[in-house]
Design a protein around this motif. Structure first.
Motif, PDB file in Angstrom:
ATOM      1  N   ARG A 100     146.221  11.986   7.038  1.00  0.00           N
ATOM      2  CA  ARG A 100     147.077  11.863   8.224  1.00  0.00           C
ATOM      3  C   ARG A 100     146.798  12.949   9.256  1.00  0.00           C
ATOM      4  O   ARG A 100     147.299  12.890  10.372  1.00  0.00           O
ATOM      5  N   GLY A 101     146.031  13.976   8.852  1.00  0.00           N
ATOM      6  CA  GLY A 101     145.760  15.075   9.770  1.00  0.00           C
ATOM      7  C   GLY A 101     146.918  16.051   9.876  1.00  0.00           C
ATOM      8  O   GLY A 101     147.056  16.764  10.883  1.00  0.00           O
ATOM      9  N   LYS A 102     147.746  16.100   8.837  1.00  0.00           N
ATOM     10  CA  LYS A 102     148.928  16.964   8.843  1.00  0.00           C
ATOM     11  C   LYS A 102     148.802  18.027   7.753  1.00  0.00           C
ATOM     12  O   LYS A 102     148.128  17.815   6.739  1.00  0.00           O
ATOM     13  N   ARG A 103     149.473  19.145   7.925  1.00  0.00           N
ATOM     14  CA  ARG A 103     149.506  20.162   6.880  1.00  0.00           C
ATOM     15  C   ARG A 103     150.467  19.718   5.791  1.00  0.00           C
ATOM     16  O   ARG A 103     151.512  19.119   6.070  1.00  0.00           O
ATOM     17  N   SER A 104     150.126  20.018   4.562  1.00  0.00           N
ATOM     18  CA  SER A 104     150.971  19.609   3.438  1.00  0.00           C
ATOM     19  C   SER A 104     152.001  20.675   3.093  1.00  0.00           C
ATOM     20  O   SER A 104     153.158  20.360   2.793  1.00  0.00           O
ATOM     21  N   HIS A 105     151.600  21.935   3.144  1.00  0.00           N
ATOM     22  CA  HIS A 105     152.501  23.013   2.739  1.00  0.00           C
ATOM     23  C   HIS A 105     153.330  23.521   3.918  1.00  0.00           C
ATOM     24  O   HIS A 105     152.815  23.666   5.034  1.00  0.00           O
ATOM     25  N   PHE A 106     154.606  23.768   3.640  1.00  0.00           N
ATOM     26  CA  PHE A 106     155.541  24.406   4.588  1.00  0.00           C
ATOM     27  C   PHE A 106     155.817  23.537   5.816  1.00  0.00           C
ATOM     28  O   PHE A 106     156.314  24.029   6.827  1.00  0.00           O
ATOM     29  N   ASN A 107     155.513  22.243   5.757  1.00  0.00           N
ATOM     30  CA  ASN A 107     155.616  21.369   6.927  1.00  0.00           C
ATOM     31  C   ASN A 107     157.007  20.742   7.018  1.00  0.00           C
ATOM     32  O   ASN A 107     157.359  19.892   6.202  1.00  0.00           O
ATOM     33  N   ASN A 108     157.780  21.148   8.013  1.00  0.00           N
ATOM     34  CA  ASN A 108     159.097  20.575   8.268  1.00  0.00           C
ATOM     35  C   ASN A 108     159.149  19.920   9.640  1.00  0.00           C
ATOM     36  O   ASN A 108     160.215  19.766  10.236  1.00  0.00           O
ATOM     37  N   ALA A 109     157.994  19.510  10.154  1.00  0.00           N
ATOM     38  CA  ALA A 109     157.908  18.998  11.525  1.00  0.00           C
ATOM     39  C   ALA A 109     158.694  17.704  11.705  1.00  0.00           C
ATOM     40  O   ALA A 109     159.310  17.479  12.748  1.00  0.00           O
ATOM     41  N   THR A 110     158.668  16.826  10.706  1.00  0.00           N
ATOM     42  CA  THR A 110     159.407  15.565  10.757  1.00  0.00           C
ATOM     43  C   THR A 110     160.143  15.383   9.434  1.00  0.00           C
ATOM     44  O   THR A 110     159.790  16.009   8.425  1.00  0.00           O
ATOM     45  N   PRO A 111     161.155  14.522   9.406  1.00  0.00           N
ATOM     46  CA  PRO A 111     161.851  14.271   8.129  1.00  0.00           C
ATOM     47  C   PRO A 111     160.894  13.799   7.032  1.00  0.00           C
ATOM     48  O   PRO A 111     161.059  14.160   5.861  1.00  0.00           O
ATOM     49  N   PHE A 112     159.865  13.007   7.398  1.00  0.00           N
ATOM     50  CA  PHE A 112     158.910  12.526   6.402  1.00  0.00           C
ATOM     51  C   PHE A 112     158.069  13.674   5.859  1.00  0.00           C
ATOM     52  O   PHE A 112     157.880  13.794   4.638  1.00  0.00           O
ATOM     53  N   ASP A 113     157.569  14.513   6.752  1.00  0.00           N
ATOM     54  CA  ASP A 113     156.781  15.662   6.309  1.00  0.00           C
ATOM     55  C   ASP A 113     157.616  16.596   5.434  1.00  0.00           C
ATOM     56  O   ASP A 113     157.131  17.123   4.427  1.00  0.00           O
ATOM     57  N   GLU A 114     158.855  16.800   5.833  1.00  0.00           N
ATOM     58  CA  GLU A 114     159.748  17.677   5.059  1.00  0.00           C
ATOM     59  C   GLU A 114     160.013  17.089   3.673  1.00  0.00           C
ATOM     60  O   GLU A 114     160.021  17.814   2.671  1.00  0.00           O
ATOM     61  N   ALA A 115     160.183  15.761   3.607  1.00  0.00           N
ATOM     62  CA  ALA A 115     160.414  15.108   2.314  1.00  0.00           C
ATOM     63  C   ALA A 115     159.193  15.256   1.403  1.00  0.00           C
ATOM     64  O   ALA A 115     159.332  15.499   0.195  1.00  0.00           O
ATOM     65  N   LEU A 116     157.992  15.148   1.984  1.00  0.00           N
ATOM     66  CA  LEU A 116     156.787  15.305   1.187  1.00  0.00           C
ATOM     67  C   LEU A 116     156.662  16.730   0.651  1.00  0.00           C
ATOM     68  O   LEU A 116     156.303  16.931  -0.519  1.00  0.00           O
ATOM     69  N   PHE A 117     156.949  17.704   1.502  1.00  0.00           N
ATOM     70  CA  PHE A 117     156.852  19.084   1.032  1.00  0.00           C
ATOM     71  C   PHE A 117     157.907  19.379  -0.032  1.00  0.00           C
ATOM     72  O   PHE A 117     157.628  20.081  -1.015  1.00  0.00           O
ATOM     73  N   ASN A 118     159.112  18.835   0.146  1.00  0.00           N
ATOM     74  CA  ASN A 118     160.149  19.029  -0.875  1.00  0.00           C
ATOM     75  C   ASN A 118     159.734  18.380  -2.195  1.00  0.00           C
ATOM     76  O   ASN A 118     160.006  18.916  -3.280  1.00  0.00           O
ATOM     77  N   ALA A 119     159.070  17.225  -2.116  1.00  0.00           N
ATOM     78  CA  ALA A 119     158.575  16.582  -3.338  1.00  0.00           C
ATOM     79  C   ALA A 119     157.522  17.454  -4.011  1.00  0.00           C
ATOM     80  O   ALA A 119     157.505  17.588  -5.245  1.00  0.00           O
ATOM     81  N   MET A 120     156.664  18.068  -3.201  1.00  0.00           N
ATOM     82  CA  MET A 120     155.668  18.978  -3.767  1.00  0.00           C
ATOM     83  C   MET A 120     156.340  20.158  -4.449  1.00  0.00           C
ATOM     84  O   MET A 120     155.901  20.611  -5.512  1.00  0.00           O
ATOM     85  N   ALA A 121     157.402  20.665  -3.832  1.00  0.00           N
ATOM     86  CA  ALA A 121     158.112  21.803  -4.416  1.00  0.00           C
ATOM     87  C   ALA A 121     158.667  21.434  -5.792  1.00  0.00           C
ATOM     88  O   ALA A 121     158.611  22.237  -6.739  1.00  0.00           O
ATOM     89  N   VAL A 122     159.183  20.211  -5.909  1.00  0.00           N
ATOM     90  CA  VAL A 122     159.715  19.748  -7.195  1.00  0.00           C
ATOM     91  C   VAL A 122     158.593  19.651  -8.230  1.00  0.00           C
ATOM     92  O   VAL A 122     158.748  20.066  -9.383  1.00  0.00           O
ATOM     93  N   THR A 123     157.437  19.112  -7.818  1.00  0.00           N
ATOM     94  CA  THR A 123     156.325  18.979  -8.768  1.00  0.00           C
ATOM     95  C   THR A 123     155.840  20.346  -9.247  1.00  0.00           C
ATOM     96  O   THR A 123     155.453  20.491 -10.411  1.00  0.00           O
ATOM     97  N   VAL A 124     155.860  21.335  -8.354  1.00  0.00           N
ATOM     98  CA  VAL A 124     155.426  22.681  -8.749  1.00  0.00           C
ATOM     99  C   VAL A 124     156.375  23.263  -9.795  1.00  0.00           C
ATOM    100  O   VAL A 124     155.937  23.886 -10.771  1.00  0.00           O
TER     101      VAL A 124
END
Length: 323
Positions: A100-124
């Motif tokens: 998508r051309g977006k950063r994965s870590h620390f990304n809160n730019a949109t609700p979707f990006d924030e949801a993905l980063f929060n999901a990553m946090a859970v997996t970690v």
């Protein structure tokens, strides 16, 4: 060194995931060659490449370590499977964001990006908890070779400490605010992410970088067991190393030095100091660690060892020979 060379006894889901990450590393390498996009000061495919290579080493090490467990294999199997699945989810998100051309870590730019980063946090968190379960099993396991046992135990405990550094990265950096800033969290300390960096690793050369202790700690999982393998290979040539007590002492010295170096790298990063620009305090601490390693190694090799009792000496005398 107690090593099972039969990969059939290794944890299969972790081995399969490692194979998938080896393929992903090749795909990412191709991406580095053909995709000229840059994100946060680095080629966009650099992150999935580094994560894929790291996951190959990390998960293969865990797969082998789980083969050392003489009992509680079922608990270990489930813990390893959880690690593999959590890692897979994390890599899917990282790769998807690259596409998508977006950063994965620390990304809160949109609700979707924030949801993905929060999901990553859970997996970690899940990955870390799964590794903790494996660590507890290894601490309780009876491994015949003591040097191997302590290399494995020290390695996985240091890997847990290194992985825990990732939680520090998620804290808001100066000027960031949860719910307001588009980016919350950072790798660098004292400088923005994406500034001047070291080649290949991408670590900051102008400020602290938490990825350094994170990387160093996690790869104790490979380096300390590798030390035992090297000592075992050298044992036929050097009589001192043939004694398992000497190998154990050397492993304990190496484990202590590794822990001290990890703490030093973390301290240096938290003070906003680049790896390439240590101050006097950092150099002094590094010198003390080096001195301790030299003295510890010398003591391990030179301390006289009490002779082992032979089988004849250890066996009790027959009753008919006792006066």
């Amino acid at each position: 060194m107690v090593v099972s060379l039969r990969t059939s006894s290794w944890h299969r889901p972790l081995v399969l995931f490692s194979a998938a990450m080896a393929v992903m590393a090749v795909v990412s390498a191709v991406g580095l060659l053909v995709d000229d996009r840059v994100l946060v000061g680095a080629p966009i495919w650099a992150k999935p490449f580094k994560f894929a290579v790291s996951f190959v080493a990390y998960c293969l090490s865990l797969a082998w370590m789980l083969s050392l467990l003489p009992d509680r294999r079922r608990v270990g199997w489930w813990a390893g499977t959880v690690v593999a699945l959590a890692s897979l989810v994390e890599m899917v998100i990282i790769t998807g964001q690259v596409v998508r051309g977006k950063r994965s870590h620390f990304n809160n730019a949109t609700p979707f990006d924030e949801a993905l980063f929060n999901a990553m946090a859970v997996t970690v968190v899940i990955l870390w908890a799964g590794t903790l379960v494996v660590a507890v099993l290894l601490l309780r396991a009876r491994i015949a070779d003591r040097a191997s046992a302590w290399a494995v135990r020290s390695g996985i405990l240091l890997a847990l400490a290194g992985a825990a550094v990732g939680f520090l990265m998620t804290q808001p950096a100066p000027g960031q605010q949860r719910g307001v800033s588009k980016v919350v969290g950072a790798h660098s300390v004292g400088v923005p992410d994406g500034g001047p960096s070291m080649p290949l690793t991408g670590w900051s050369t102008t400020g602290g970088d938490l990825r350094i202790p994170h990387f160093f700690g996690m790869h104790a999982l490979q380096l300390l067991p590798l030390l035992v393998m090297v000592l075992s290979l050298l044992a036929p040539r050097f009589a001192r190393l043939a004694d398992d007590r000497v190998r154990l002492r050397l492993v304990l010295v190496a484990s202590g030095a590794y822990a001290a170096a990890f703490a030093l790298l973390l301290w240096q990063a938290l003070r906003g100091q680049p790896l390439t620009g240590p101050d006097g305090a950092t150099l002094g601490a590094a010198g003390l660690i080096l001195l301790a390693v030299v003295l510890g190694t010398y003591g391990s090799l030179r301390t006289p060892l009490a002779p082992r009792a032979t089988d004849a000496e250890a066996a009790p005398a027959p009753k008919d020979l006792v006066p």
